[in-house]
Every structure is written in C-alpha cells, then in structure tokens.
Design an enzyme around this catalytic site. Structure first.
Site, mmCIF file in Angstrom:
data_model
loop_
_atom_site.group_PDB
_atom_site.id
_atom_site.type_symbol
_atom_site.label_atom_id
_atom_site.label_comp_id
_atom_site.label_asym_id
_atom_site.label_seq_id
_atom_site.Cartn_x
_atom_site.Cartn_y
_atom_site.Cartn_z
ATOM 1 N N PRO A 88 65.859 23.651 43.365
ATOM 2 C CA PRO A 88 65.162 22.637 42.271
ATOM 3 C C PRO A 88 64.523 21.749 43.117
ATOM 4 O O PRO A 88 63.342 20.995 42.428
ATOM 5 C CB PRO A 88 66.239 22.159 41.339
ATOM 6 N N GLU A 115 75.051 22.947 44.609
ATOM 7 C CA GLU A 115 75.391 21.637 45.366
ATOM 8 C C GLU A 115 74.728 21.571 46.682
ATOM 9 O O GLU A 115 74.604 20.673 47.440
ATOM 10 C CB GLU A 115 77.005 21.846 45.611
ATOM 11 N N ARG A 153 54.842 42.148 39.177
ATOM 12 C CA ARG A 153 53.959 42.679 37.996
ATOM 13 C C ARG A 153 52.421 42.508 38.334
ATOM 14 O O ARG A 153 51.685 43.127 37.710
ATOM 15 C CB ARG A 153 54.178 42.167 36.719
ATOM 16 N N ASP A 168 46.318 38.541 31.118
ATOM 17 C CA ASP A 168 47.254 37.525 30.697
ATOM 18 C C ASP A 168 47.067 36.283 30.680
ATOM 19 O O ASP A 168 46.235 35.479 31.156
ATOM 20 C CB ASP A 168 48.487 37.919 31.754
#
Ligand code: 6GU
Length: 246
Positions: A88, A115, A153, A168
């Site tokens: 993250p 962690e 993709r 898309d």
C-alpha cells in the site's frame, strides 16, 4: 509475457488464473504464470521466513535472506525481470501504468504481508512498488492478481478477435455506457427505444451521451482528463440543460 509471483501463500493462486479471459490467455500461451514459494528459499531447518521487528512492535517482518534468494533465482534465469513489490506504500496503479507494465516481458511480483518486509529487500532487490488503491489488504496476493489480470488483457490476442481494449473505460477516460440484452421488458422496465431503432448513428450518439452523463455524475474527476470532441461538448451542454429542467 511472463509473471512470477513470489509469495508465502501459493495456494491462493491455484484457481484464479484458470477462468475467463485470463484463463484463455494462459491456455493460449500468451501469458505464463509461475508461483514461487518464498519458503522454499529459507535454508534453515524450520524454513523460517519472518521474525519479530528490531525495536519492538506488533506483527512480524519478512526476512531479507529468503526473499533475496528467491529474487536472485528469478534473476539468474532472466536478468531483465522487473521486480515489483506489492504494497500500500507503492505508487497507486492506474490504467496508464497498467499499459506501461504490459510492455515488460517479465514481471516478478513480490507479495509482502501487510506488516512489512525488511527494508533491505526494497533497497537491494526491488525495482518499483505498486499499490492498487487507498485501502489495506492483509497481503499483496490479491493485488498481484489484479496487476496480472489488468496487464494480461492488454496483450495482443488476449481479448479475442473482434474486441479491443481500446473501447474500454479509462482508455479515453470515460465510463462505459449502459448495456442491455434480452428480454425487452423486465418487471415493467424496458430497453431504451433507440437501441432497437437500427439507426447506428443515433445509437452511437446515445451511447456517447450516456457515457458522458455517467462520467459527469460518478467520476467528474475523469472528465477533466478526457479528450472531448466538439460533439462531446455539445452533448455535455444537453446533459446540463436536461438536469436543470428535471
Ligand atoms: Cl499492493 N498490498 C496490500 N497489502 N494492501 C494494499 C495494496 C497492496 N494495495 C492496496 N492495498
């Protein structure tokens, strides 16, 4: 294109790559996915892969040696493999970065536990860090699957013959227009007339307008980046007028 997934939880990946578009891309040999169990690179008797943090604190930290050995093993085979740490703390993934990643021949995705990993892993072995959004997962595994799906993709041939990734959402920074299929009526709700008209010009215009409407209400931030034509601006004007009327 090749993907290596470095993880402590190989079983999490047993079925996700066998389904749908990604499964077909694997079957066709467009993508090769290999699961590398970091624990196999722990050389001590108990194959220890984590330890308590220096300085104290909650949780466990993934040790540098097993990860380092796993990455060196990948690199010994292909020195050009790009090592991506899923965390993250990484750079947030967007479609532009997905497209850039699809130009590498070989990605090695390192799945850390939340962690964390020993800082020396990042310093010595990691080329870049990627996050899939502003929320916390318990490990990088699902994030790695997201990267592999989104990148695969885009590979030529992955979507089949008549479809292209060009259409898309996000390619041109607009959300998709609404879609309908049979039945014509469901609990009193019918399909918009124009879609039955056979008038391709009118249908295109309607779809473009709906895409603009949807983007305006749900993701106005995307409109700022979109490449809009003269007709798009006219449609937006119509949409604004209609919303004032209703
Ligand atoms: Cl890449 N890892 C974890 N553990 N949590 C995340 C993430 C990655 N991206 C968003 N949240």
């Amino acid at each position: 294109m090749r993907f290596d997934i470095l993880t402590l939880f190989p079983r999490m990946f047993f079925s996700p790559f066998q389904e749908s578009i990604l499964g077909r891309a694997v079957q066709r040999g467009l993508v090769q996915i290999r699961i590398v169990n970091i624990r196999d690179f722990a050389l001590d008797k108990h194959q220890v892969v984590d330890d308590t943090p220096y300085g104290g604190g909650q949780g466990m930290v993934m040790k540098v040696e097993p990860i380092g050995r796993a990455i060196e093993w990948v690199k010994a085979e292909d020195a050009s493999a790009r090592v991506i740490h899923m965390t993250p703390q990484g750079r947030p993934l967007d479609q532009e970065r997905v497209r850039e990643l699809s130009s590498f021949a070989h990605l090695a995705l390192l799945c850390g536990r939340y962690e964390g990993i020993d800082e020396r892993v990042r310093e010595l072995f990691v080329d870049e860090e990627v996050s899939i959004g502003d929320y916390v997962l318990s490990g990088g595994e699902f994030a790695a699957m997201v990267v592999i799906d989104a990148v695969s993709r885009l590979l030529p041939g992955a979507l089949g013959s008549d479809r292209s990734a060009v259409e898309d959402s996000f390619f041109n920074s607009l959300l998709e227009y609404p879609q309908y299929t049979r039945p014509l009526e469901f609990t009193g709700r019918t399909v918009p007339e124009v879609l039955l008209s056979g008038n391709h010009c009118a249908i295109s215009r309607w779809r473009r307008k709906e895409a603009l409407k949807r983007t305006l209400t749900r993701r106005p931030d995307l409109l700022g980046r979109a490449v809009l034509s003269r007709e798009d601006r006219d449609l937006l004007e119509e949409i604004r007028k209609e919303s004032v009327e209703s």
